[in-house]
Design a protein around this motif. Structure first.
Motif, mmCIF file in Angstrom:
data_model
loop_
_atom_site.group_PDB
_atom_site.id
_atom_site.type_symbol
_atom_site.label_atom_id
_atom_site.label_comp_id
_atom_site.label_asym_id
_atom_site.label_seq_id
_atom_site.Cartn_x
_atom_site.Cartn_y
_atom_site.Cartn_z
ATOM 1 N N PRO A 114 0.800 -1.233 0.000
ATOM 2 C CA PRO A 114 0.000 0.000 0.000
ATOM 3 C C PRO A 114 0.828 1.277 0.000
ATOM 4 N N CYS A 115 2.093 1.193 0.390
ATOM 5 C CA CYS A 115 2.949 2.380 0.430
ATOM 6 C C CYS A 115 3.628 2.627 -0.910
ATOM 7 N N LEU A 122 -6.637 -4.358 6.912
ATOM 8 C CA LEU A 122 -7.345 -3.159 6.480
ATOM 9 C C LEU A 122 -6.410 -2.190 5.754
ATOM 10 N N PHE A 123 -5.116 -2.239 6.071
ATOM 11 C CA PHE A 123 -4.157 -1.389 5.369
ATOM 12 C C PHE A 123 -4.110 -1.743 3.880
ATOM 13 N N ASP A 146 4.559 3.670 6.632
ATOM 14 C CA ASP A 146 5.085 2.567 5.826
ATOM 15 C C ASP A 146 3.973 1.680 5.286
ATOM 16 N N TYR A 147 2.739 1.912 5.744
ATOM 17 C CA TYR A 147 1.617 1.057 5.344
ATOM 18 C C TYR A 147 0.507 1.822 4.631
ATOM 19 N N LEU A 172 -1.862 10.016 1.757
ATOM 20 C CA LEU A 172 -2.594 9.783 2.999
ATOM 21 C C LEU A 172 -1.699 10.060 4.205
ATOM 22 N N SER A 173 -0.416 9.785 4.086
ATOM 23 C CA SER A 173 0.529 10.084 5.158
ATOM 24 C C SER A 173 0.602 11.588 5.421
ATOM 25 N N ASP A 174 0.612 12.379 4.358
ATOM 26 C CA ASP A 174 0.634 13.839 4.508
ATOM 27 C C ASP A 174 -0.654 14.338 5.146
#
Length: 279
Positions: free
Chosen positions: A13-14, A64-65, A185-186, A191-193
């Motif tokens: 996913p990353c 779910l990731f 990392d997942y 989405l991380s931002d």
């Protein structure tokens, strides 16, 4: 497959690339596979030495990731869809095995809006729910880091020192930064931002510039001259090079009148042989 264990290749996913996972259908558990590899490494097995030395780690992870990757992708259509139309991947067909988890519906409530029509359920990605769920994941990670006495402040402080940024005295912020990095990392970069903004984190220390290297990196290509060195003649260059190596005492001695003085070399040269008469 009798044991319920099977290795499958699914999308990371990353990175969006393929990665190896271990699926245990009996335990209803998904594991990510990490490989420890060194250039020179072997195993001692009984009385023999086996080369290779690879070490595989299987770590439990939340499926779910992986489902988030497909839910976000399907959200571009902006409508509710059944899961069997969302989790589809020609490059990684084993992704349909993720739909076999018994508690899948409970998991999806954390990241989707749900509708039921004619006893069939339809789902749509919810960014708001996802960020709340990820925040819980970050808090759980922070708690685990503290329980295991993991020191995360040293890394943050060292990077902030070289960058000139003020180091925060709030150690909790360091833990949240670190936990956010682990969760990132997942999930995708976007989405991380969004999660970083949702957590109201300042600029991440990982994105700060690295301290300059003390070693000069040599380029493979030729170095282009930045000045026109043809304006200097050979004599000037030799004189400049010679003078640059002279000490202050040597320069003072060079100004003394040496007329009639012998060279110091004459005192250490071989003495001339005297002629000896015959007996």
């Amino acid at each position: 497959m009798k044991s319920g264990l099977m290795f499958i290749k699914l999308v990371n996913p990353c990175s969006g690339e393929g990665a190896l996972y271990l699926l245990n259908m009996c335990l209803q558990q998904l594991f990510e596979i990490k490989v420890f590899k060194e250039k020179h490494h072997s195993w001692f097995i009984n009385q023999s030495v086996q080369s290779g030395g690879l070490l595989y780690f299987a770590t439990p992870m939340d499926p779910l990731f992986l489902l988030l990757h497909y839910l976000i992708k399907a959200d571009k259509e902006g409508k509710f869809q059944p899961l069997d139309q969302v989790v589809v991947d020609d490059m990684f067909p084993d992704c349909i095995l993720l739909l076999k988890f018994l508690e899948l519906e409970k998991l999806l409530r954390h990241v989707t809006e749900e509708k039921e029509i004619d006893q069939k359920k339809y789902y749509k990605y919810s960014k708001e729910k996802t960020l709340k769920w990820l925040e819980k994941k970050v808090n759980q990670t922070v708690a685990a880091l503290k329980t295991n006495n993991v020191n995360v402040g040293a890394r943050v402080q060292s990077i902030a020192f070289f960058s000139g940024h003020q180091i925060s005295s709030d150690k909790e912020e360091d833990y949240v930064h670190y936990a956010h990095g682990l969760i990132s990392d997942y999930i995708s970069k976007e989405l991380s931002d969004d999660l970083s903004k949702y957590l109201k984190l300042p600029e991440s220390p990982a994105s700060l510039p690295n301290p300059p290297s003390k070693k000069v990196k040599l380029s493979d290509g030729p170095v282009e001259a930045k000045e026109d060195y043809t304006k200097f003649n050979t004599k000037d260059l030799k004189t400049e090079k010679k003078n640059s190596k002279m000490t202050a005492a040597q320069k003072a001695l060079a100004k003394v009148d040496k007329t009639g003085m012998k060279s110091i070399d004459s005192f250490f040269g071989a003495k001339p042989l005297k002629k000896v008469g015959k007996f």
